[in-house]
Enzyme design. Sequence first.
Site, PDB file in Angstrom:
ATOM      1  N   CYS A   1       0.846  -1.192   0.000  1.00 19.76           N
ATOM      2  CA  CYS A   1       0.000   0.000   0.000  1.00 19.76           C
ATOM      3  C   CYS A   1       0.882   1.244   0.000  1.00 19.76           C
ATOM      4  O   CYS A   1       2.105   1.165   0.109  1.00 19.76           O
ATOM      5  CB  CYS A   1      -0.850  -0.019   1.255  1.00 19.76           C
TER       6      CYS A   1
ATOM      7  N   CYS B   1       2.934   5.703   8.775  1.00 14.54           N
ATOM      8  CA  CYS B   1       1.987   5.976   7.692  1.00 14.54           C
ATOM      9  C   CYS B   1       1.077   7.151   8.077  1.00 14.54           C
ATOM     10  O   CYS B   1       0.569   7.201   9.210  1.00 14.54           O
ATOM     11  CB  CYS B   1       1.141   4.746   7.428  1.00 14.54           C
TER      12      CYS B   1
ATOM     13  N   GLU C   1       0.582  -0.845  16.346  1.00 14.29           N
ATOM     14  CA  GLU C   1      -0.220   0.326  15.952  1.00 14.29           C
ATOM     15  C   GLU C   1      -1.288   0.623  17.012  1.00 14.29           C
ATOM     16  O   GLU C   1      -1.509   1.777  17.392  1.00 14.29           O
ATOM     17  CB  GLU C   1      -0.890   0.074  14.594  1.00 14.29           C
TER      18      GLU C   1
ATOM     19  N   SER D   1       1.737 -10.484   9.943  1.00 16.78           N
ATOM     20  CA  SER D   1       1.046  -9.298   9.433  1.00 16.78           C
ATOM     21  C   SER D   1      -0.455  -9.426   9.677  1.00 16.78           C
ATOM     22  O   SER D   1      -1.116 -10.314   9.126  1.00 16.78           O
ATOM     23  CB  SER D   1       1.334  -9.157   7.930  1.00 16.78           C
TER      24      SER D   1
ATOM     25  N   ASN E   1      -2.925  -7.541   8.709  1.00 18.59           N
ATOM     26  CA  ASN E   1      -3.807  -7.332   7.551  1.00 18.59           C
ATOM     27  C   ASN E   1      -3.774  -8.526   6.607  1.00 18.59           C
ATOM     28  O   ASN E   1      -4.780  -8.866   5.997  1.00 18.59           O
ATOM     29  CB  ASN E   1      -3.499  -5.999   6.863  1.00 18.59           C
TER      30      ASN E   1
ATOM     31  N   SER F   1       1.689  -5.303   3.221  1.00 15.37           N
ATOM     32  CA  SER F   1       3.138  -5.233   3.441  1.00 15.37           C
ATOM     33  C   SER F   1       3.895  -6.168   2.490  1.00 15.37           C
ATOM     34  O   SER F   1       5.026  -6.548   2.776  1.00 15.37           O
ATOM     35  CB  SER F   1       3.448  -5.568   4.900  1.00 15.37           C
TER      36      SER F   1
END
Length: 301
Positions: free
Chosen positions: A13, A96, A126, A221, A223, A265
């Site tokens: 992304c 980000c 995060e 990860s 996501n 990622s």
Amino acid sequence: MPRVTVAREAGACYGVERALRLVRETAARSEAPVCTLGPLIHNPRVVAELEGRGVRVVETPAEAAGCTLVLRTHGVTPAVEAQARESCAEVVDAACPFVKKAHLAAERLARDGYQVVVVGEAGHPEVEATLAHAVAAGAEACVVNSATEAEALPVAKRVGVVVQTTLSRARLSEVVGALAPRVEDLRVTNTICEATSGHQHSCEELARKADVMVVIGGRNSANTRHLAEISAEHCPGTHHVEGEDELLPVWFEGADLIGVTAGASTPAEHIRAVCARIAELSGATAIERDGDSGTGQESRP
Ligand code: SF4
């Protein structure tokens, strides 16, 4: 003849591309040794590539004293950022901008007097950073990750919700649905990143029609794991891999449509390598982007 089809939106992304560019540029120009605070992104293969460029992973700013320290895409707590600025020769902030938006939203809710509920995985860097920004701004704050957890939460009259950027919309709706009947004033700031929902929607669209799905990305990860979950709901033959060396020929036996997607990622070169290997193993001659089928053209993910 089998076809390999890549989801319309898949792979690295904006935030990951930006962070990779920043760290590569920093490694090329910095006179001081370059470190990242934790792995730059949740992708062990990318981290290994950066190590090859001399970029070291450290766990605390103190370990990077006198070095150039790159702060990663997930962002950091205000306390960690202050320590980094005090002990390091230079700090490069690769967080980000969408993650920063979630931090700012949490701070704003805190300043406006809301109890802050961060919806996401407790312990994820995060989420921990977002939580810390809310606390530093004076809020009572906590993390929940399901409707059940939200139902059990002691709530204030005024509750403000922010969301882990990679969370699914369905999970956010569940949690908001559980909080809404119990709270007088509920303010929801939807901080889900569009890249994430775009990846999820494209994954579902492809998984519904694919015989086999390959989801590429780090097992660490969040996501990518969410994509694998969504894919498995619609395509039982879903496999999560980190690279082409993990693919097994037996997965593709009898498959007509082999779908491929990748977490935010996962760089484009990893997707290309996996697609090429799937084509070798399955005998597919075309690699297409979902929606471009019928052209017979190979498209570059
Ligand atoms: S998924 Fe979205 S929030 Fe996360 S790094 Fe990528 S662009 Fe940023």
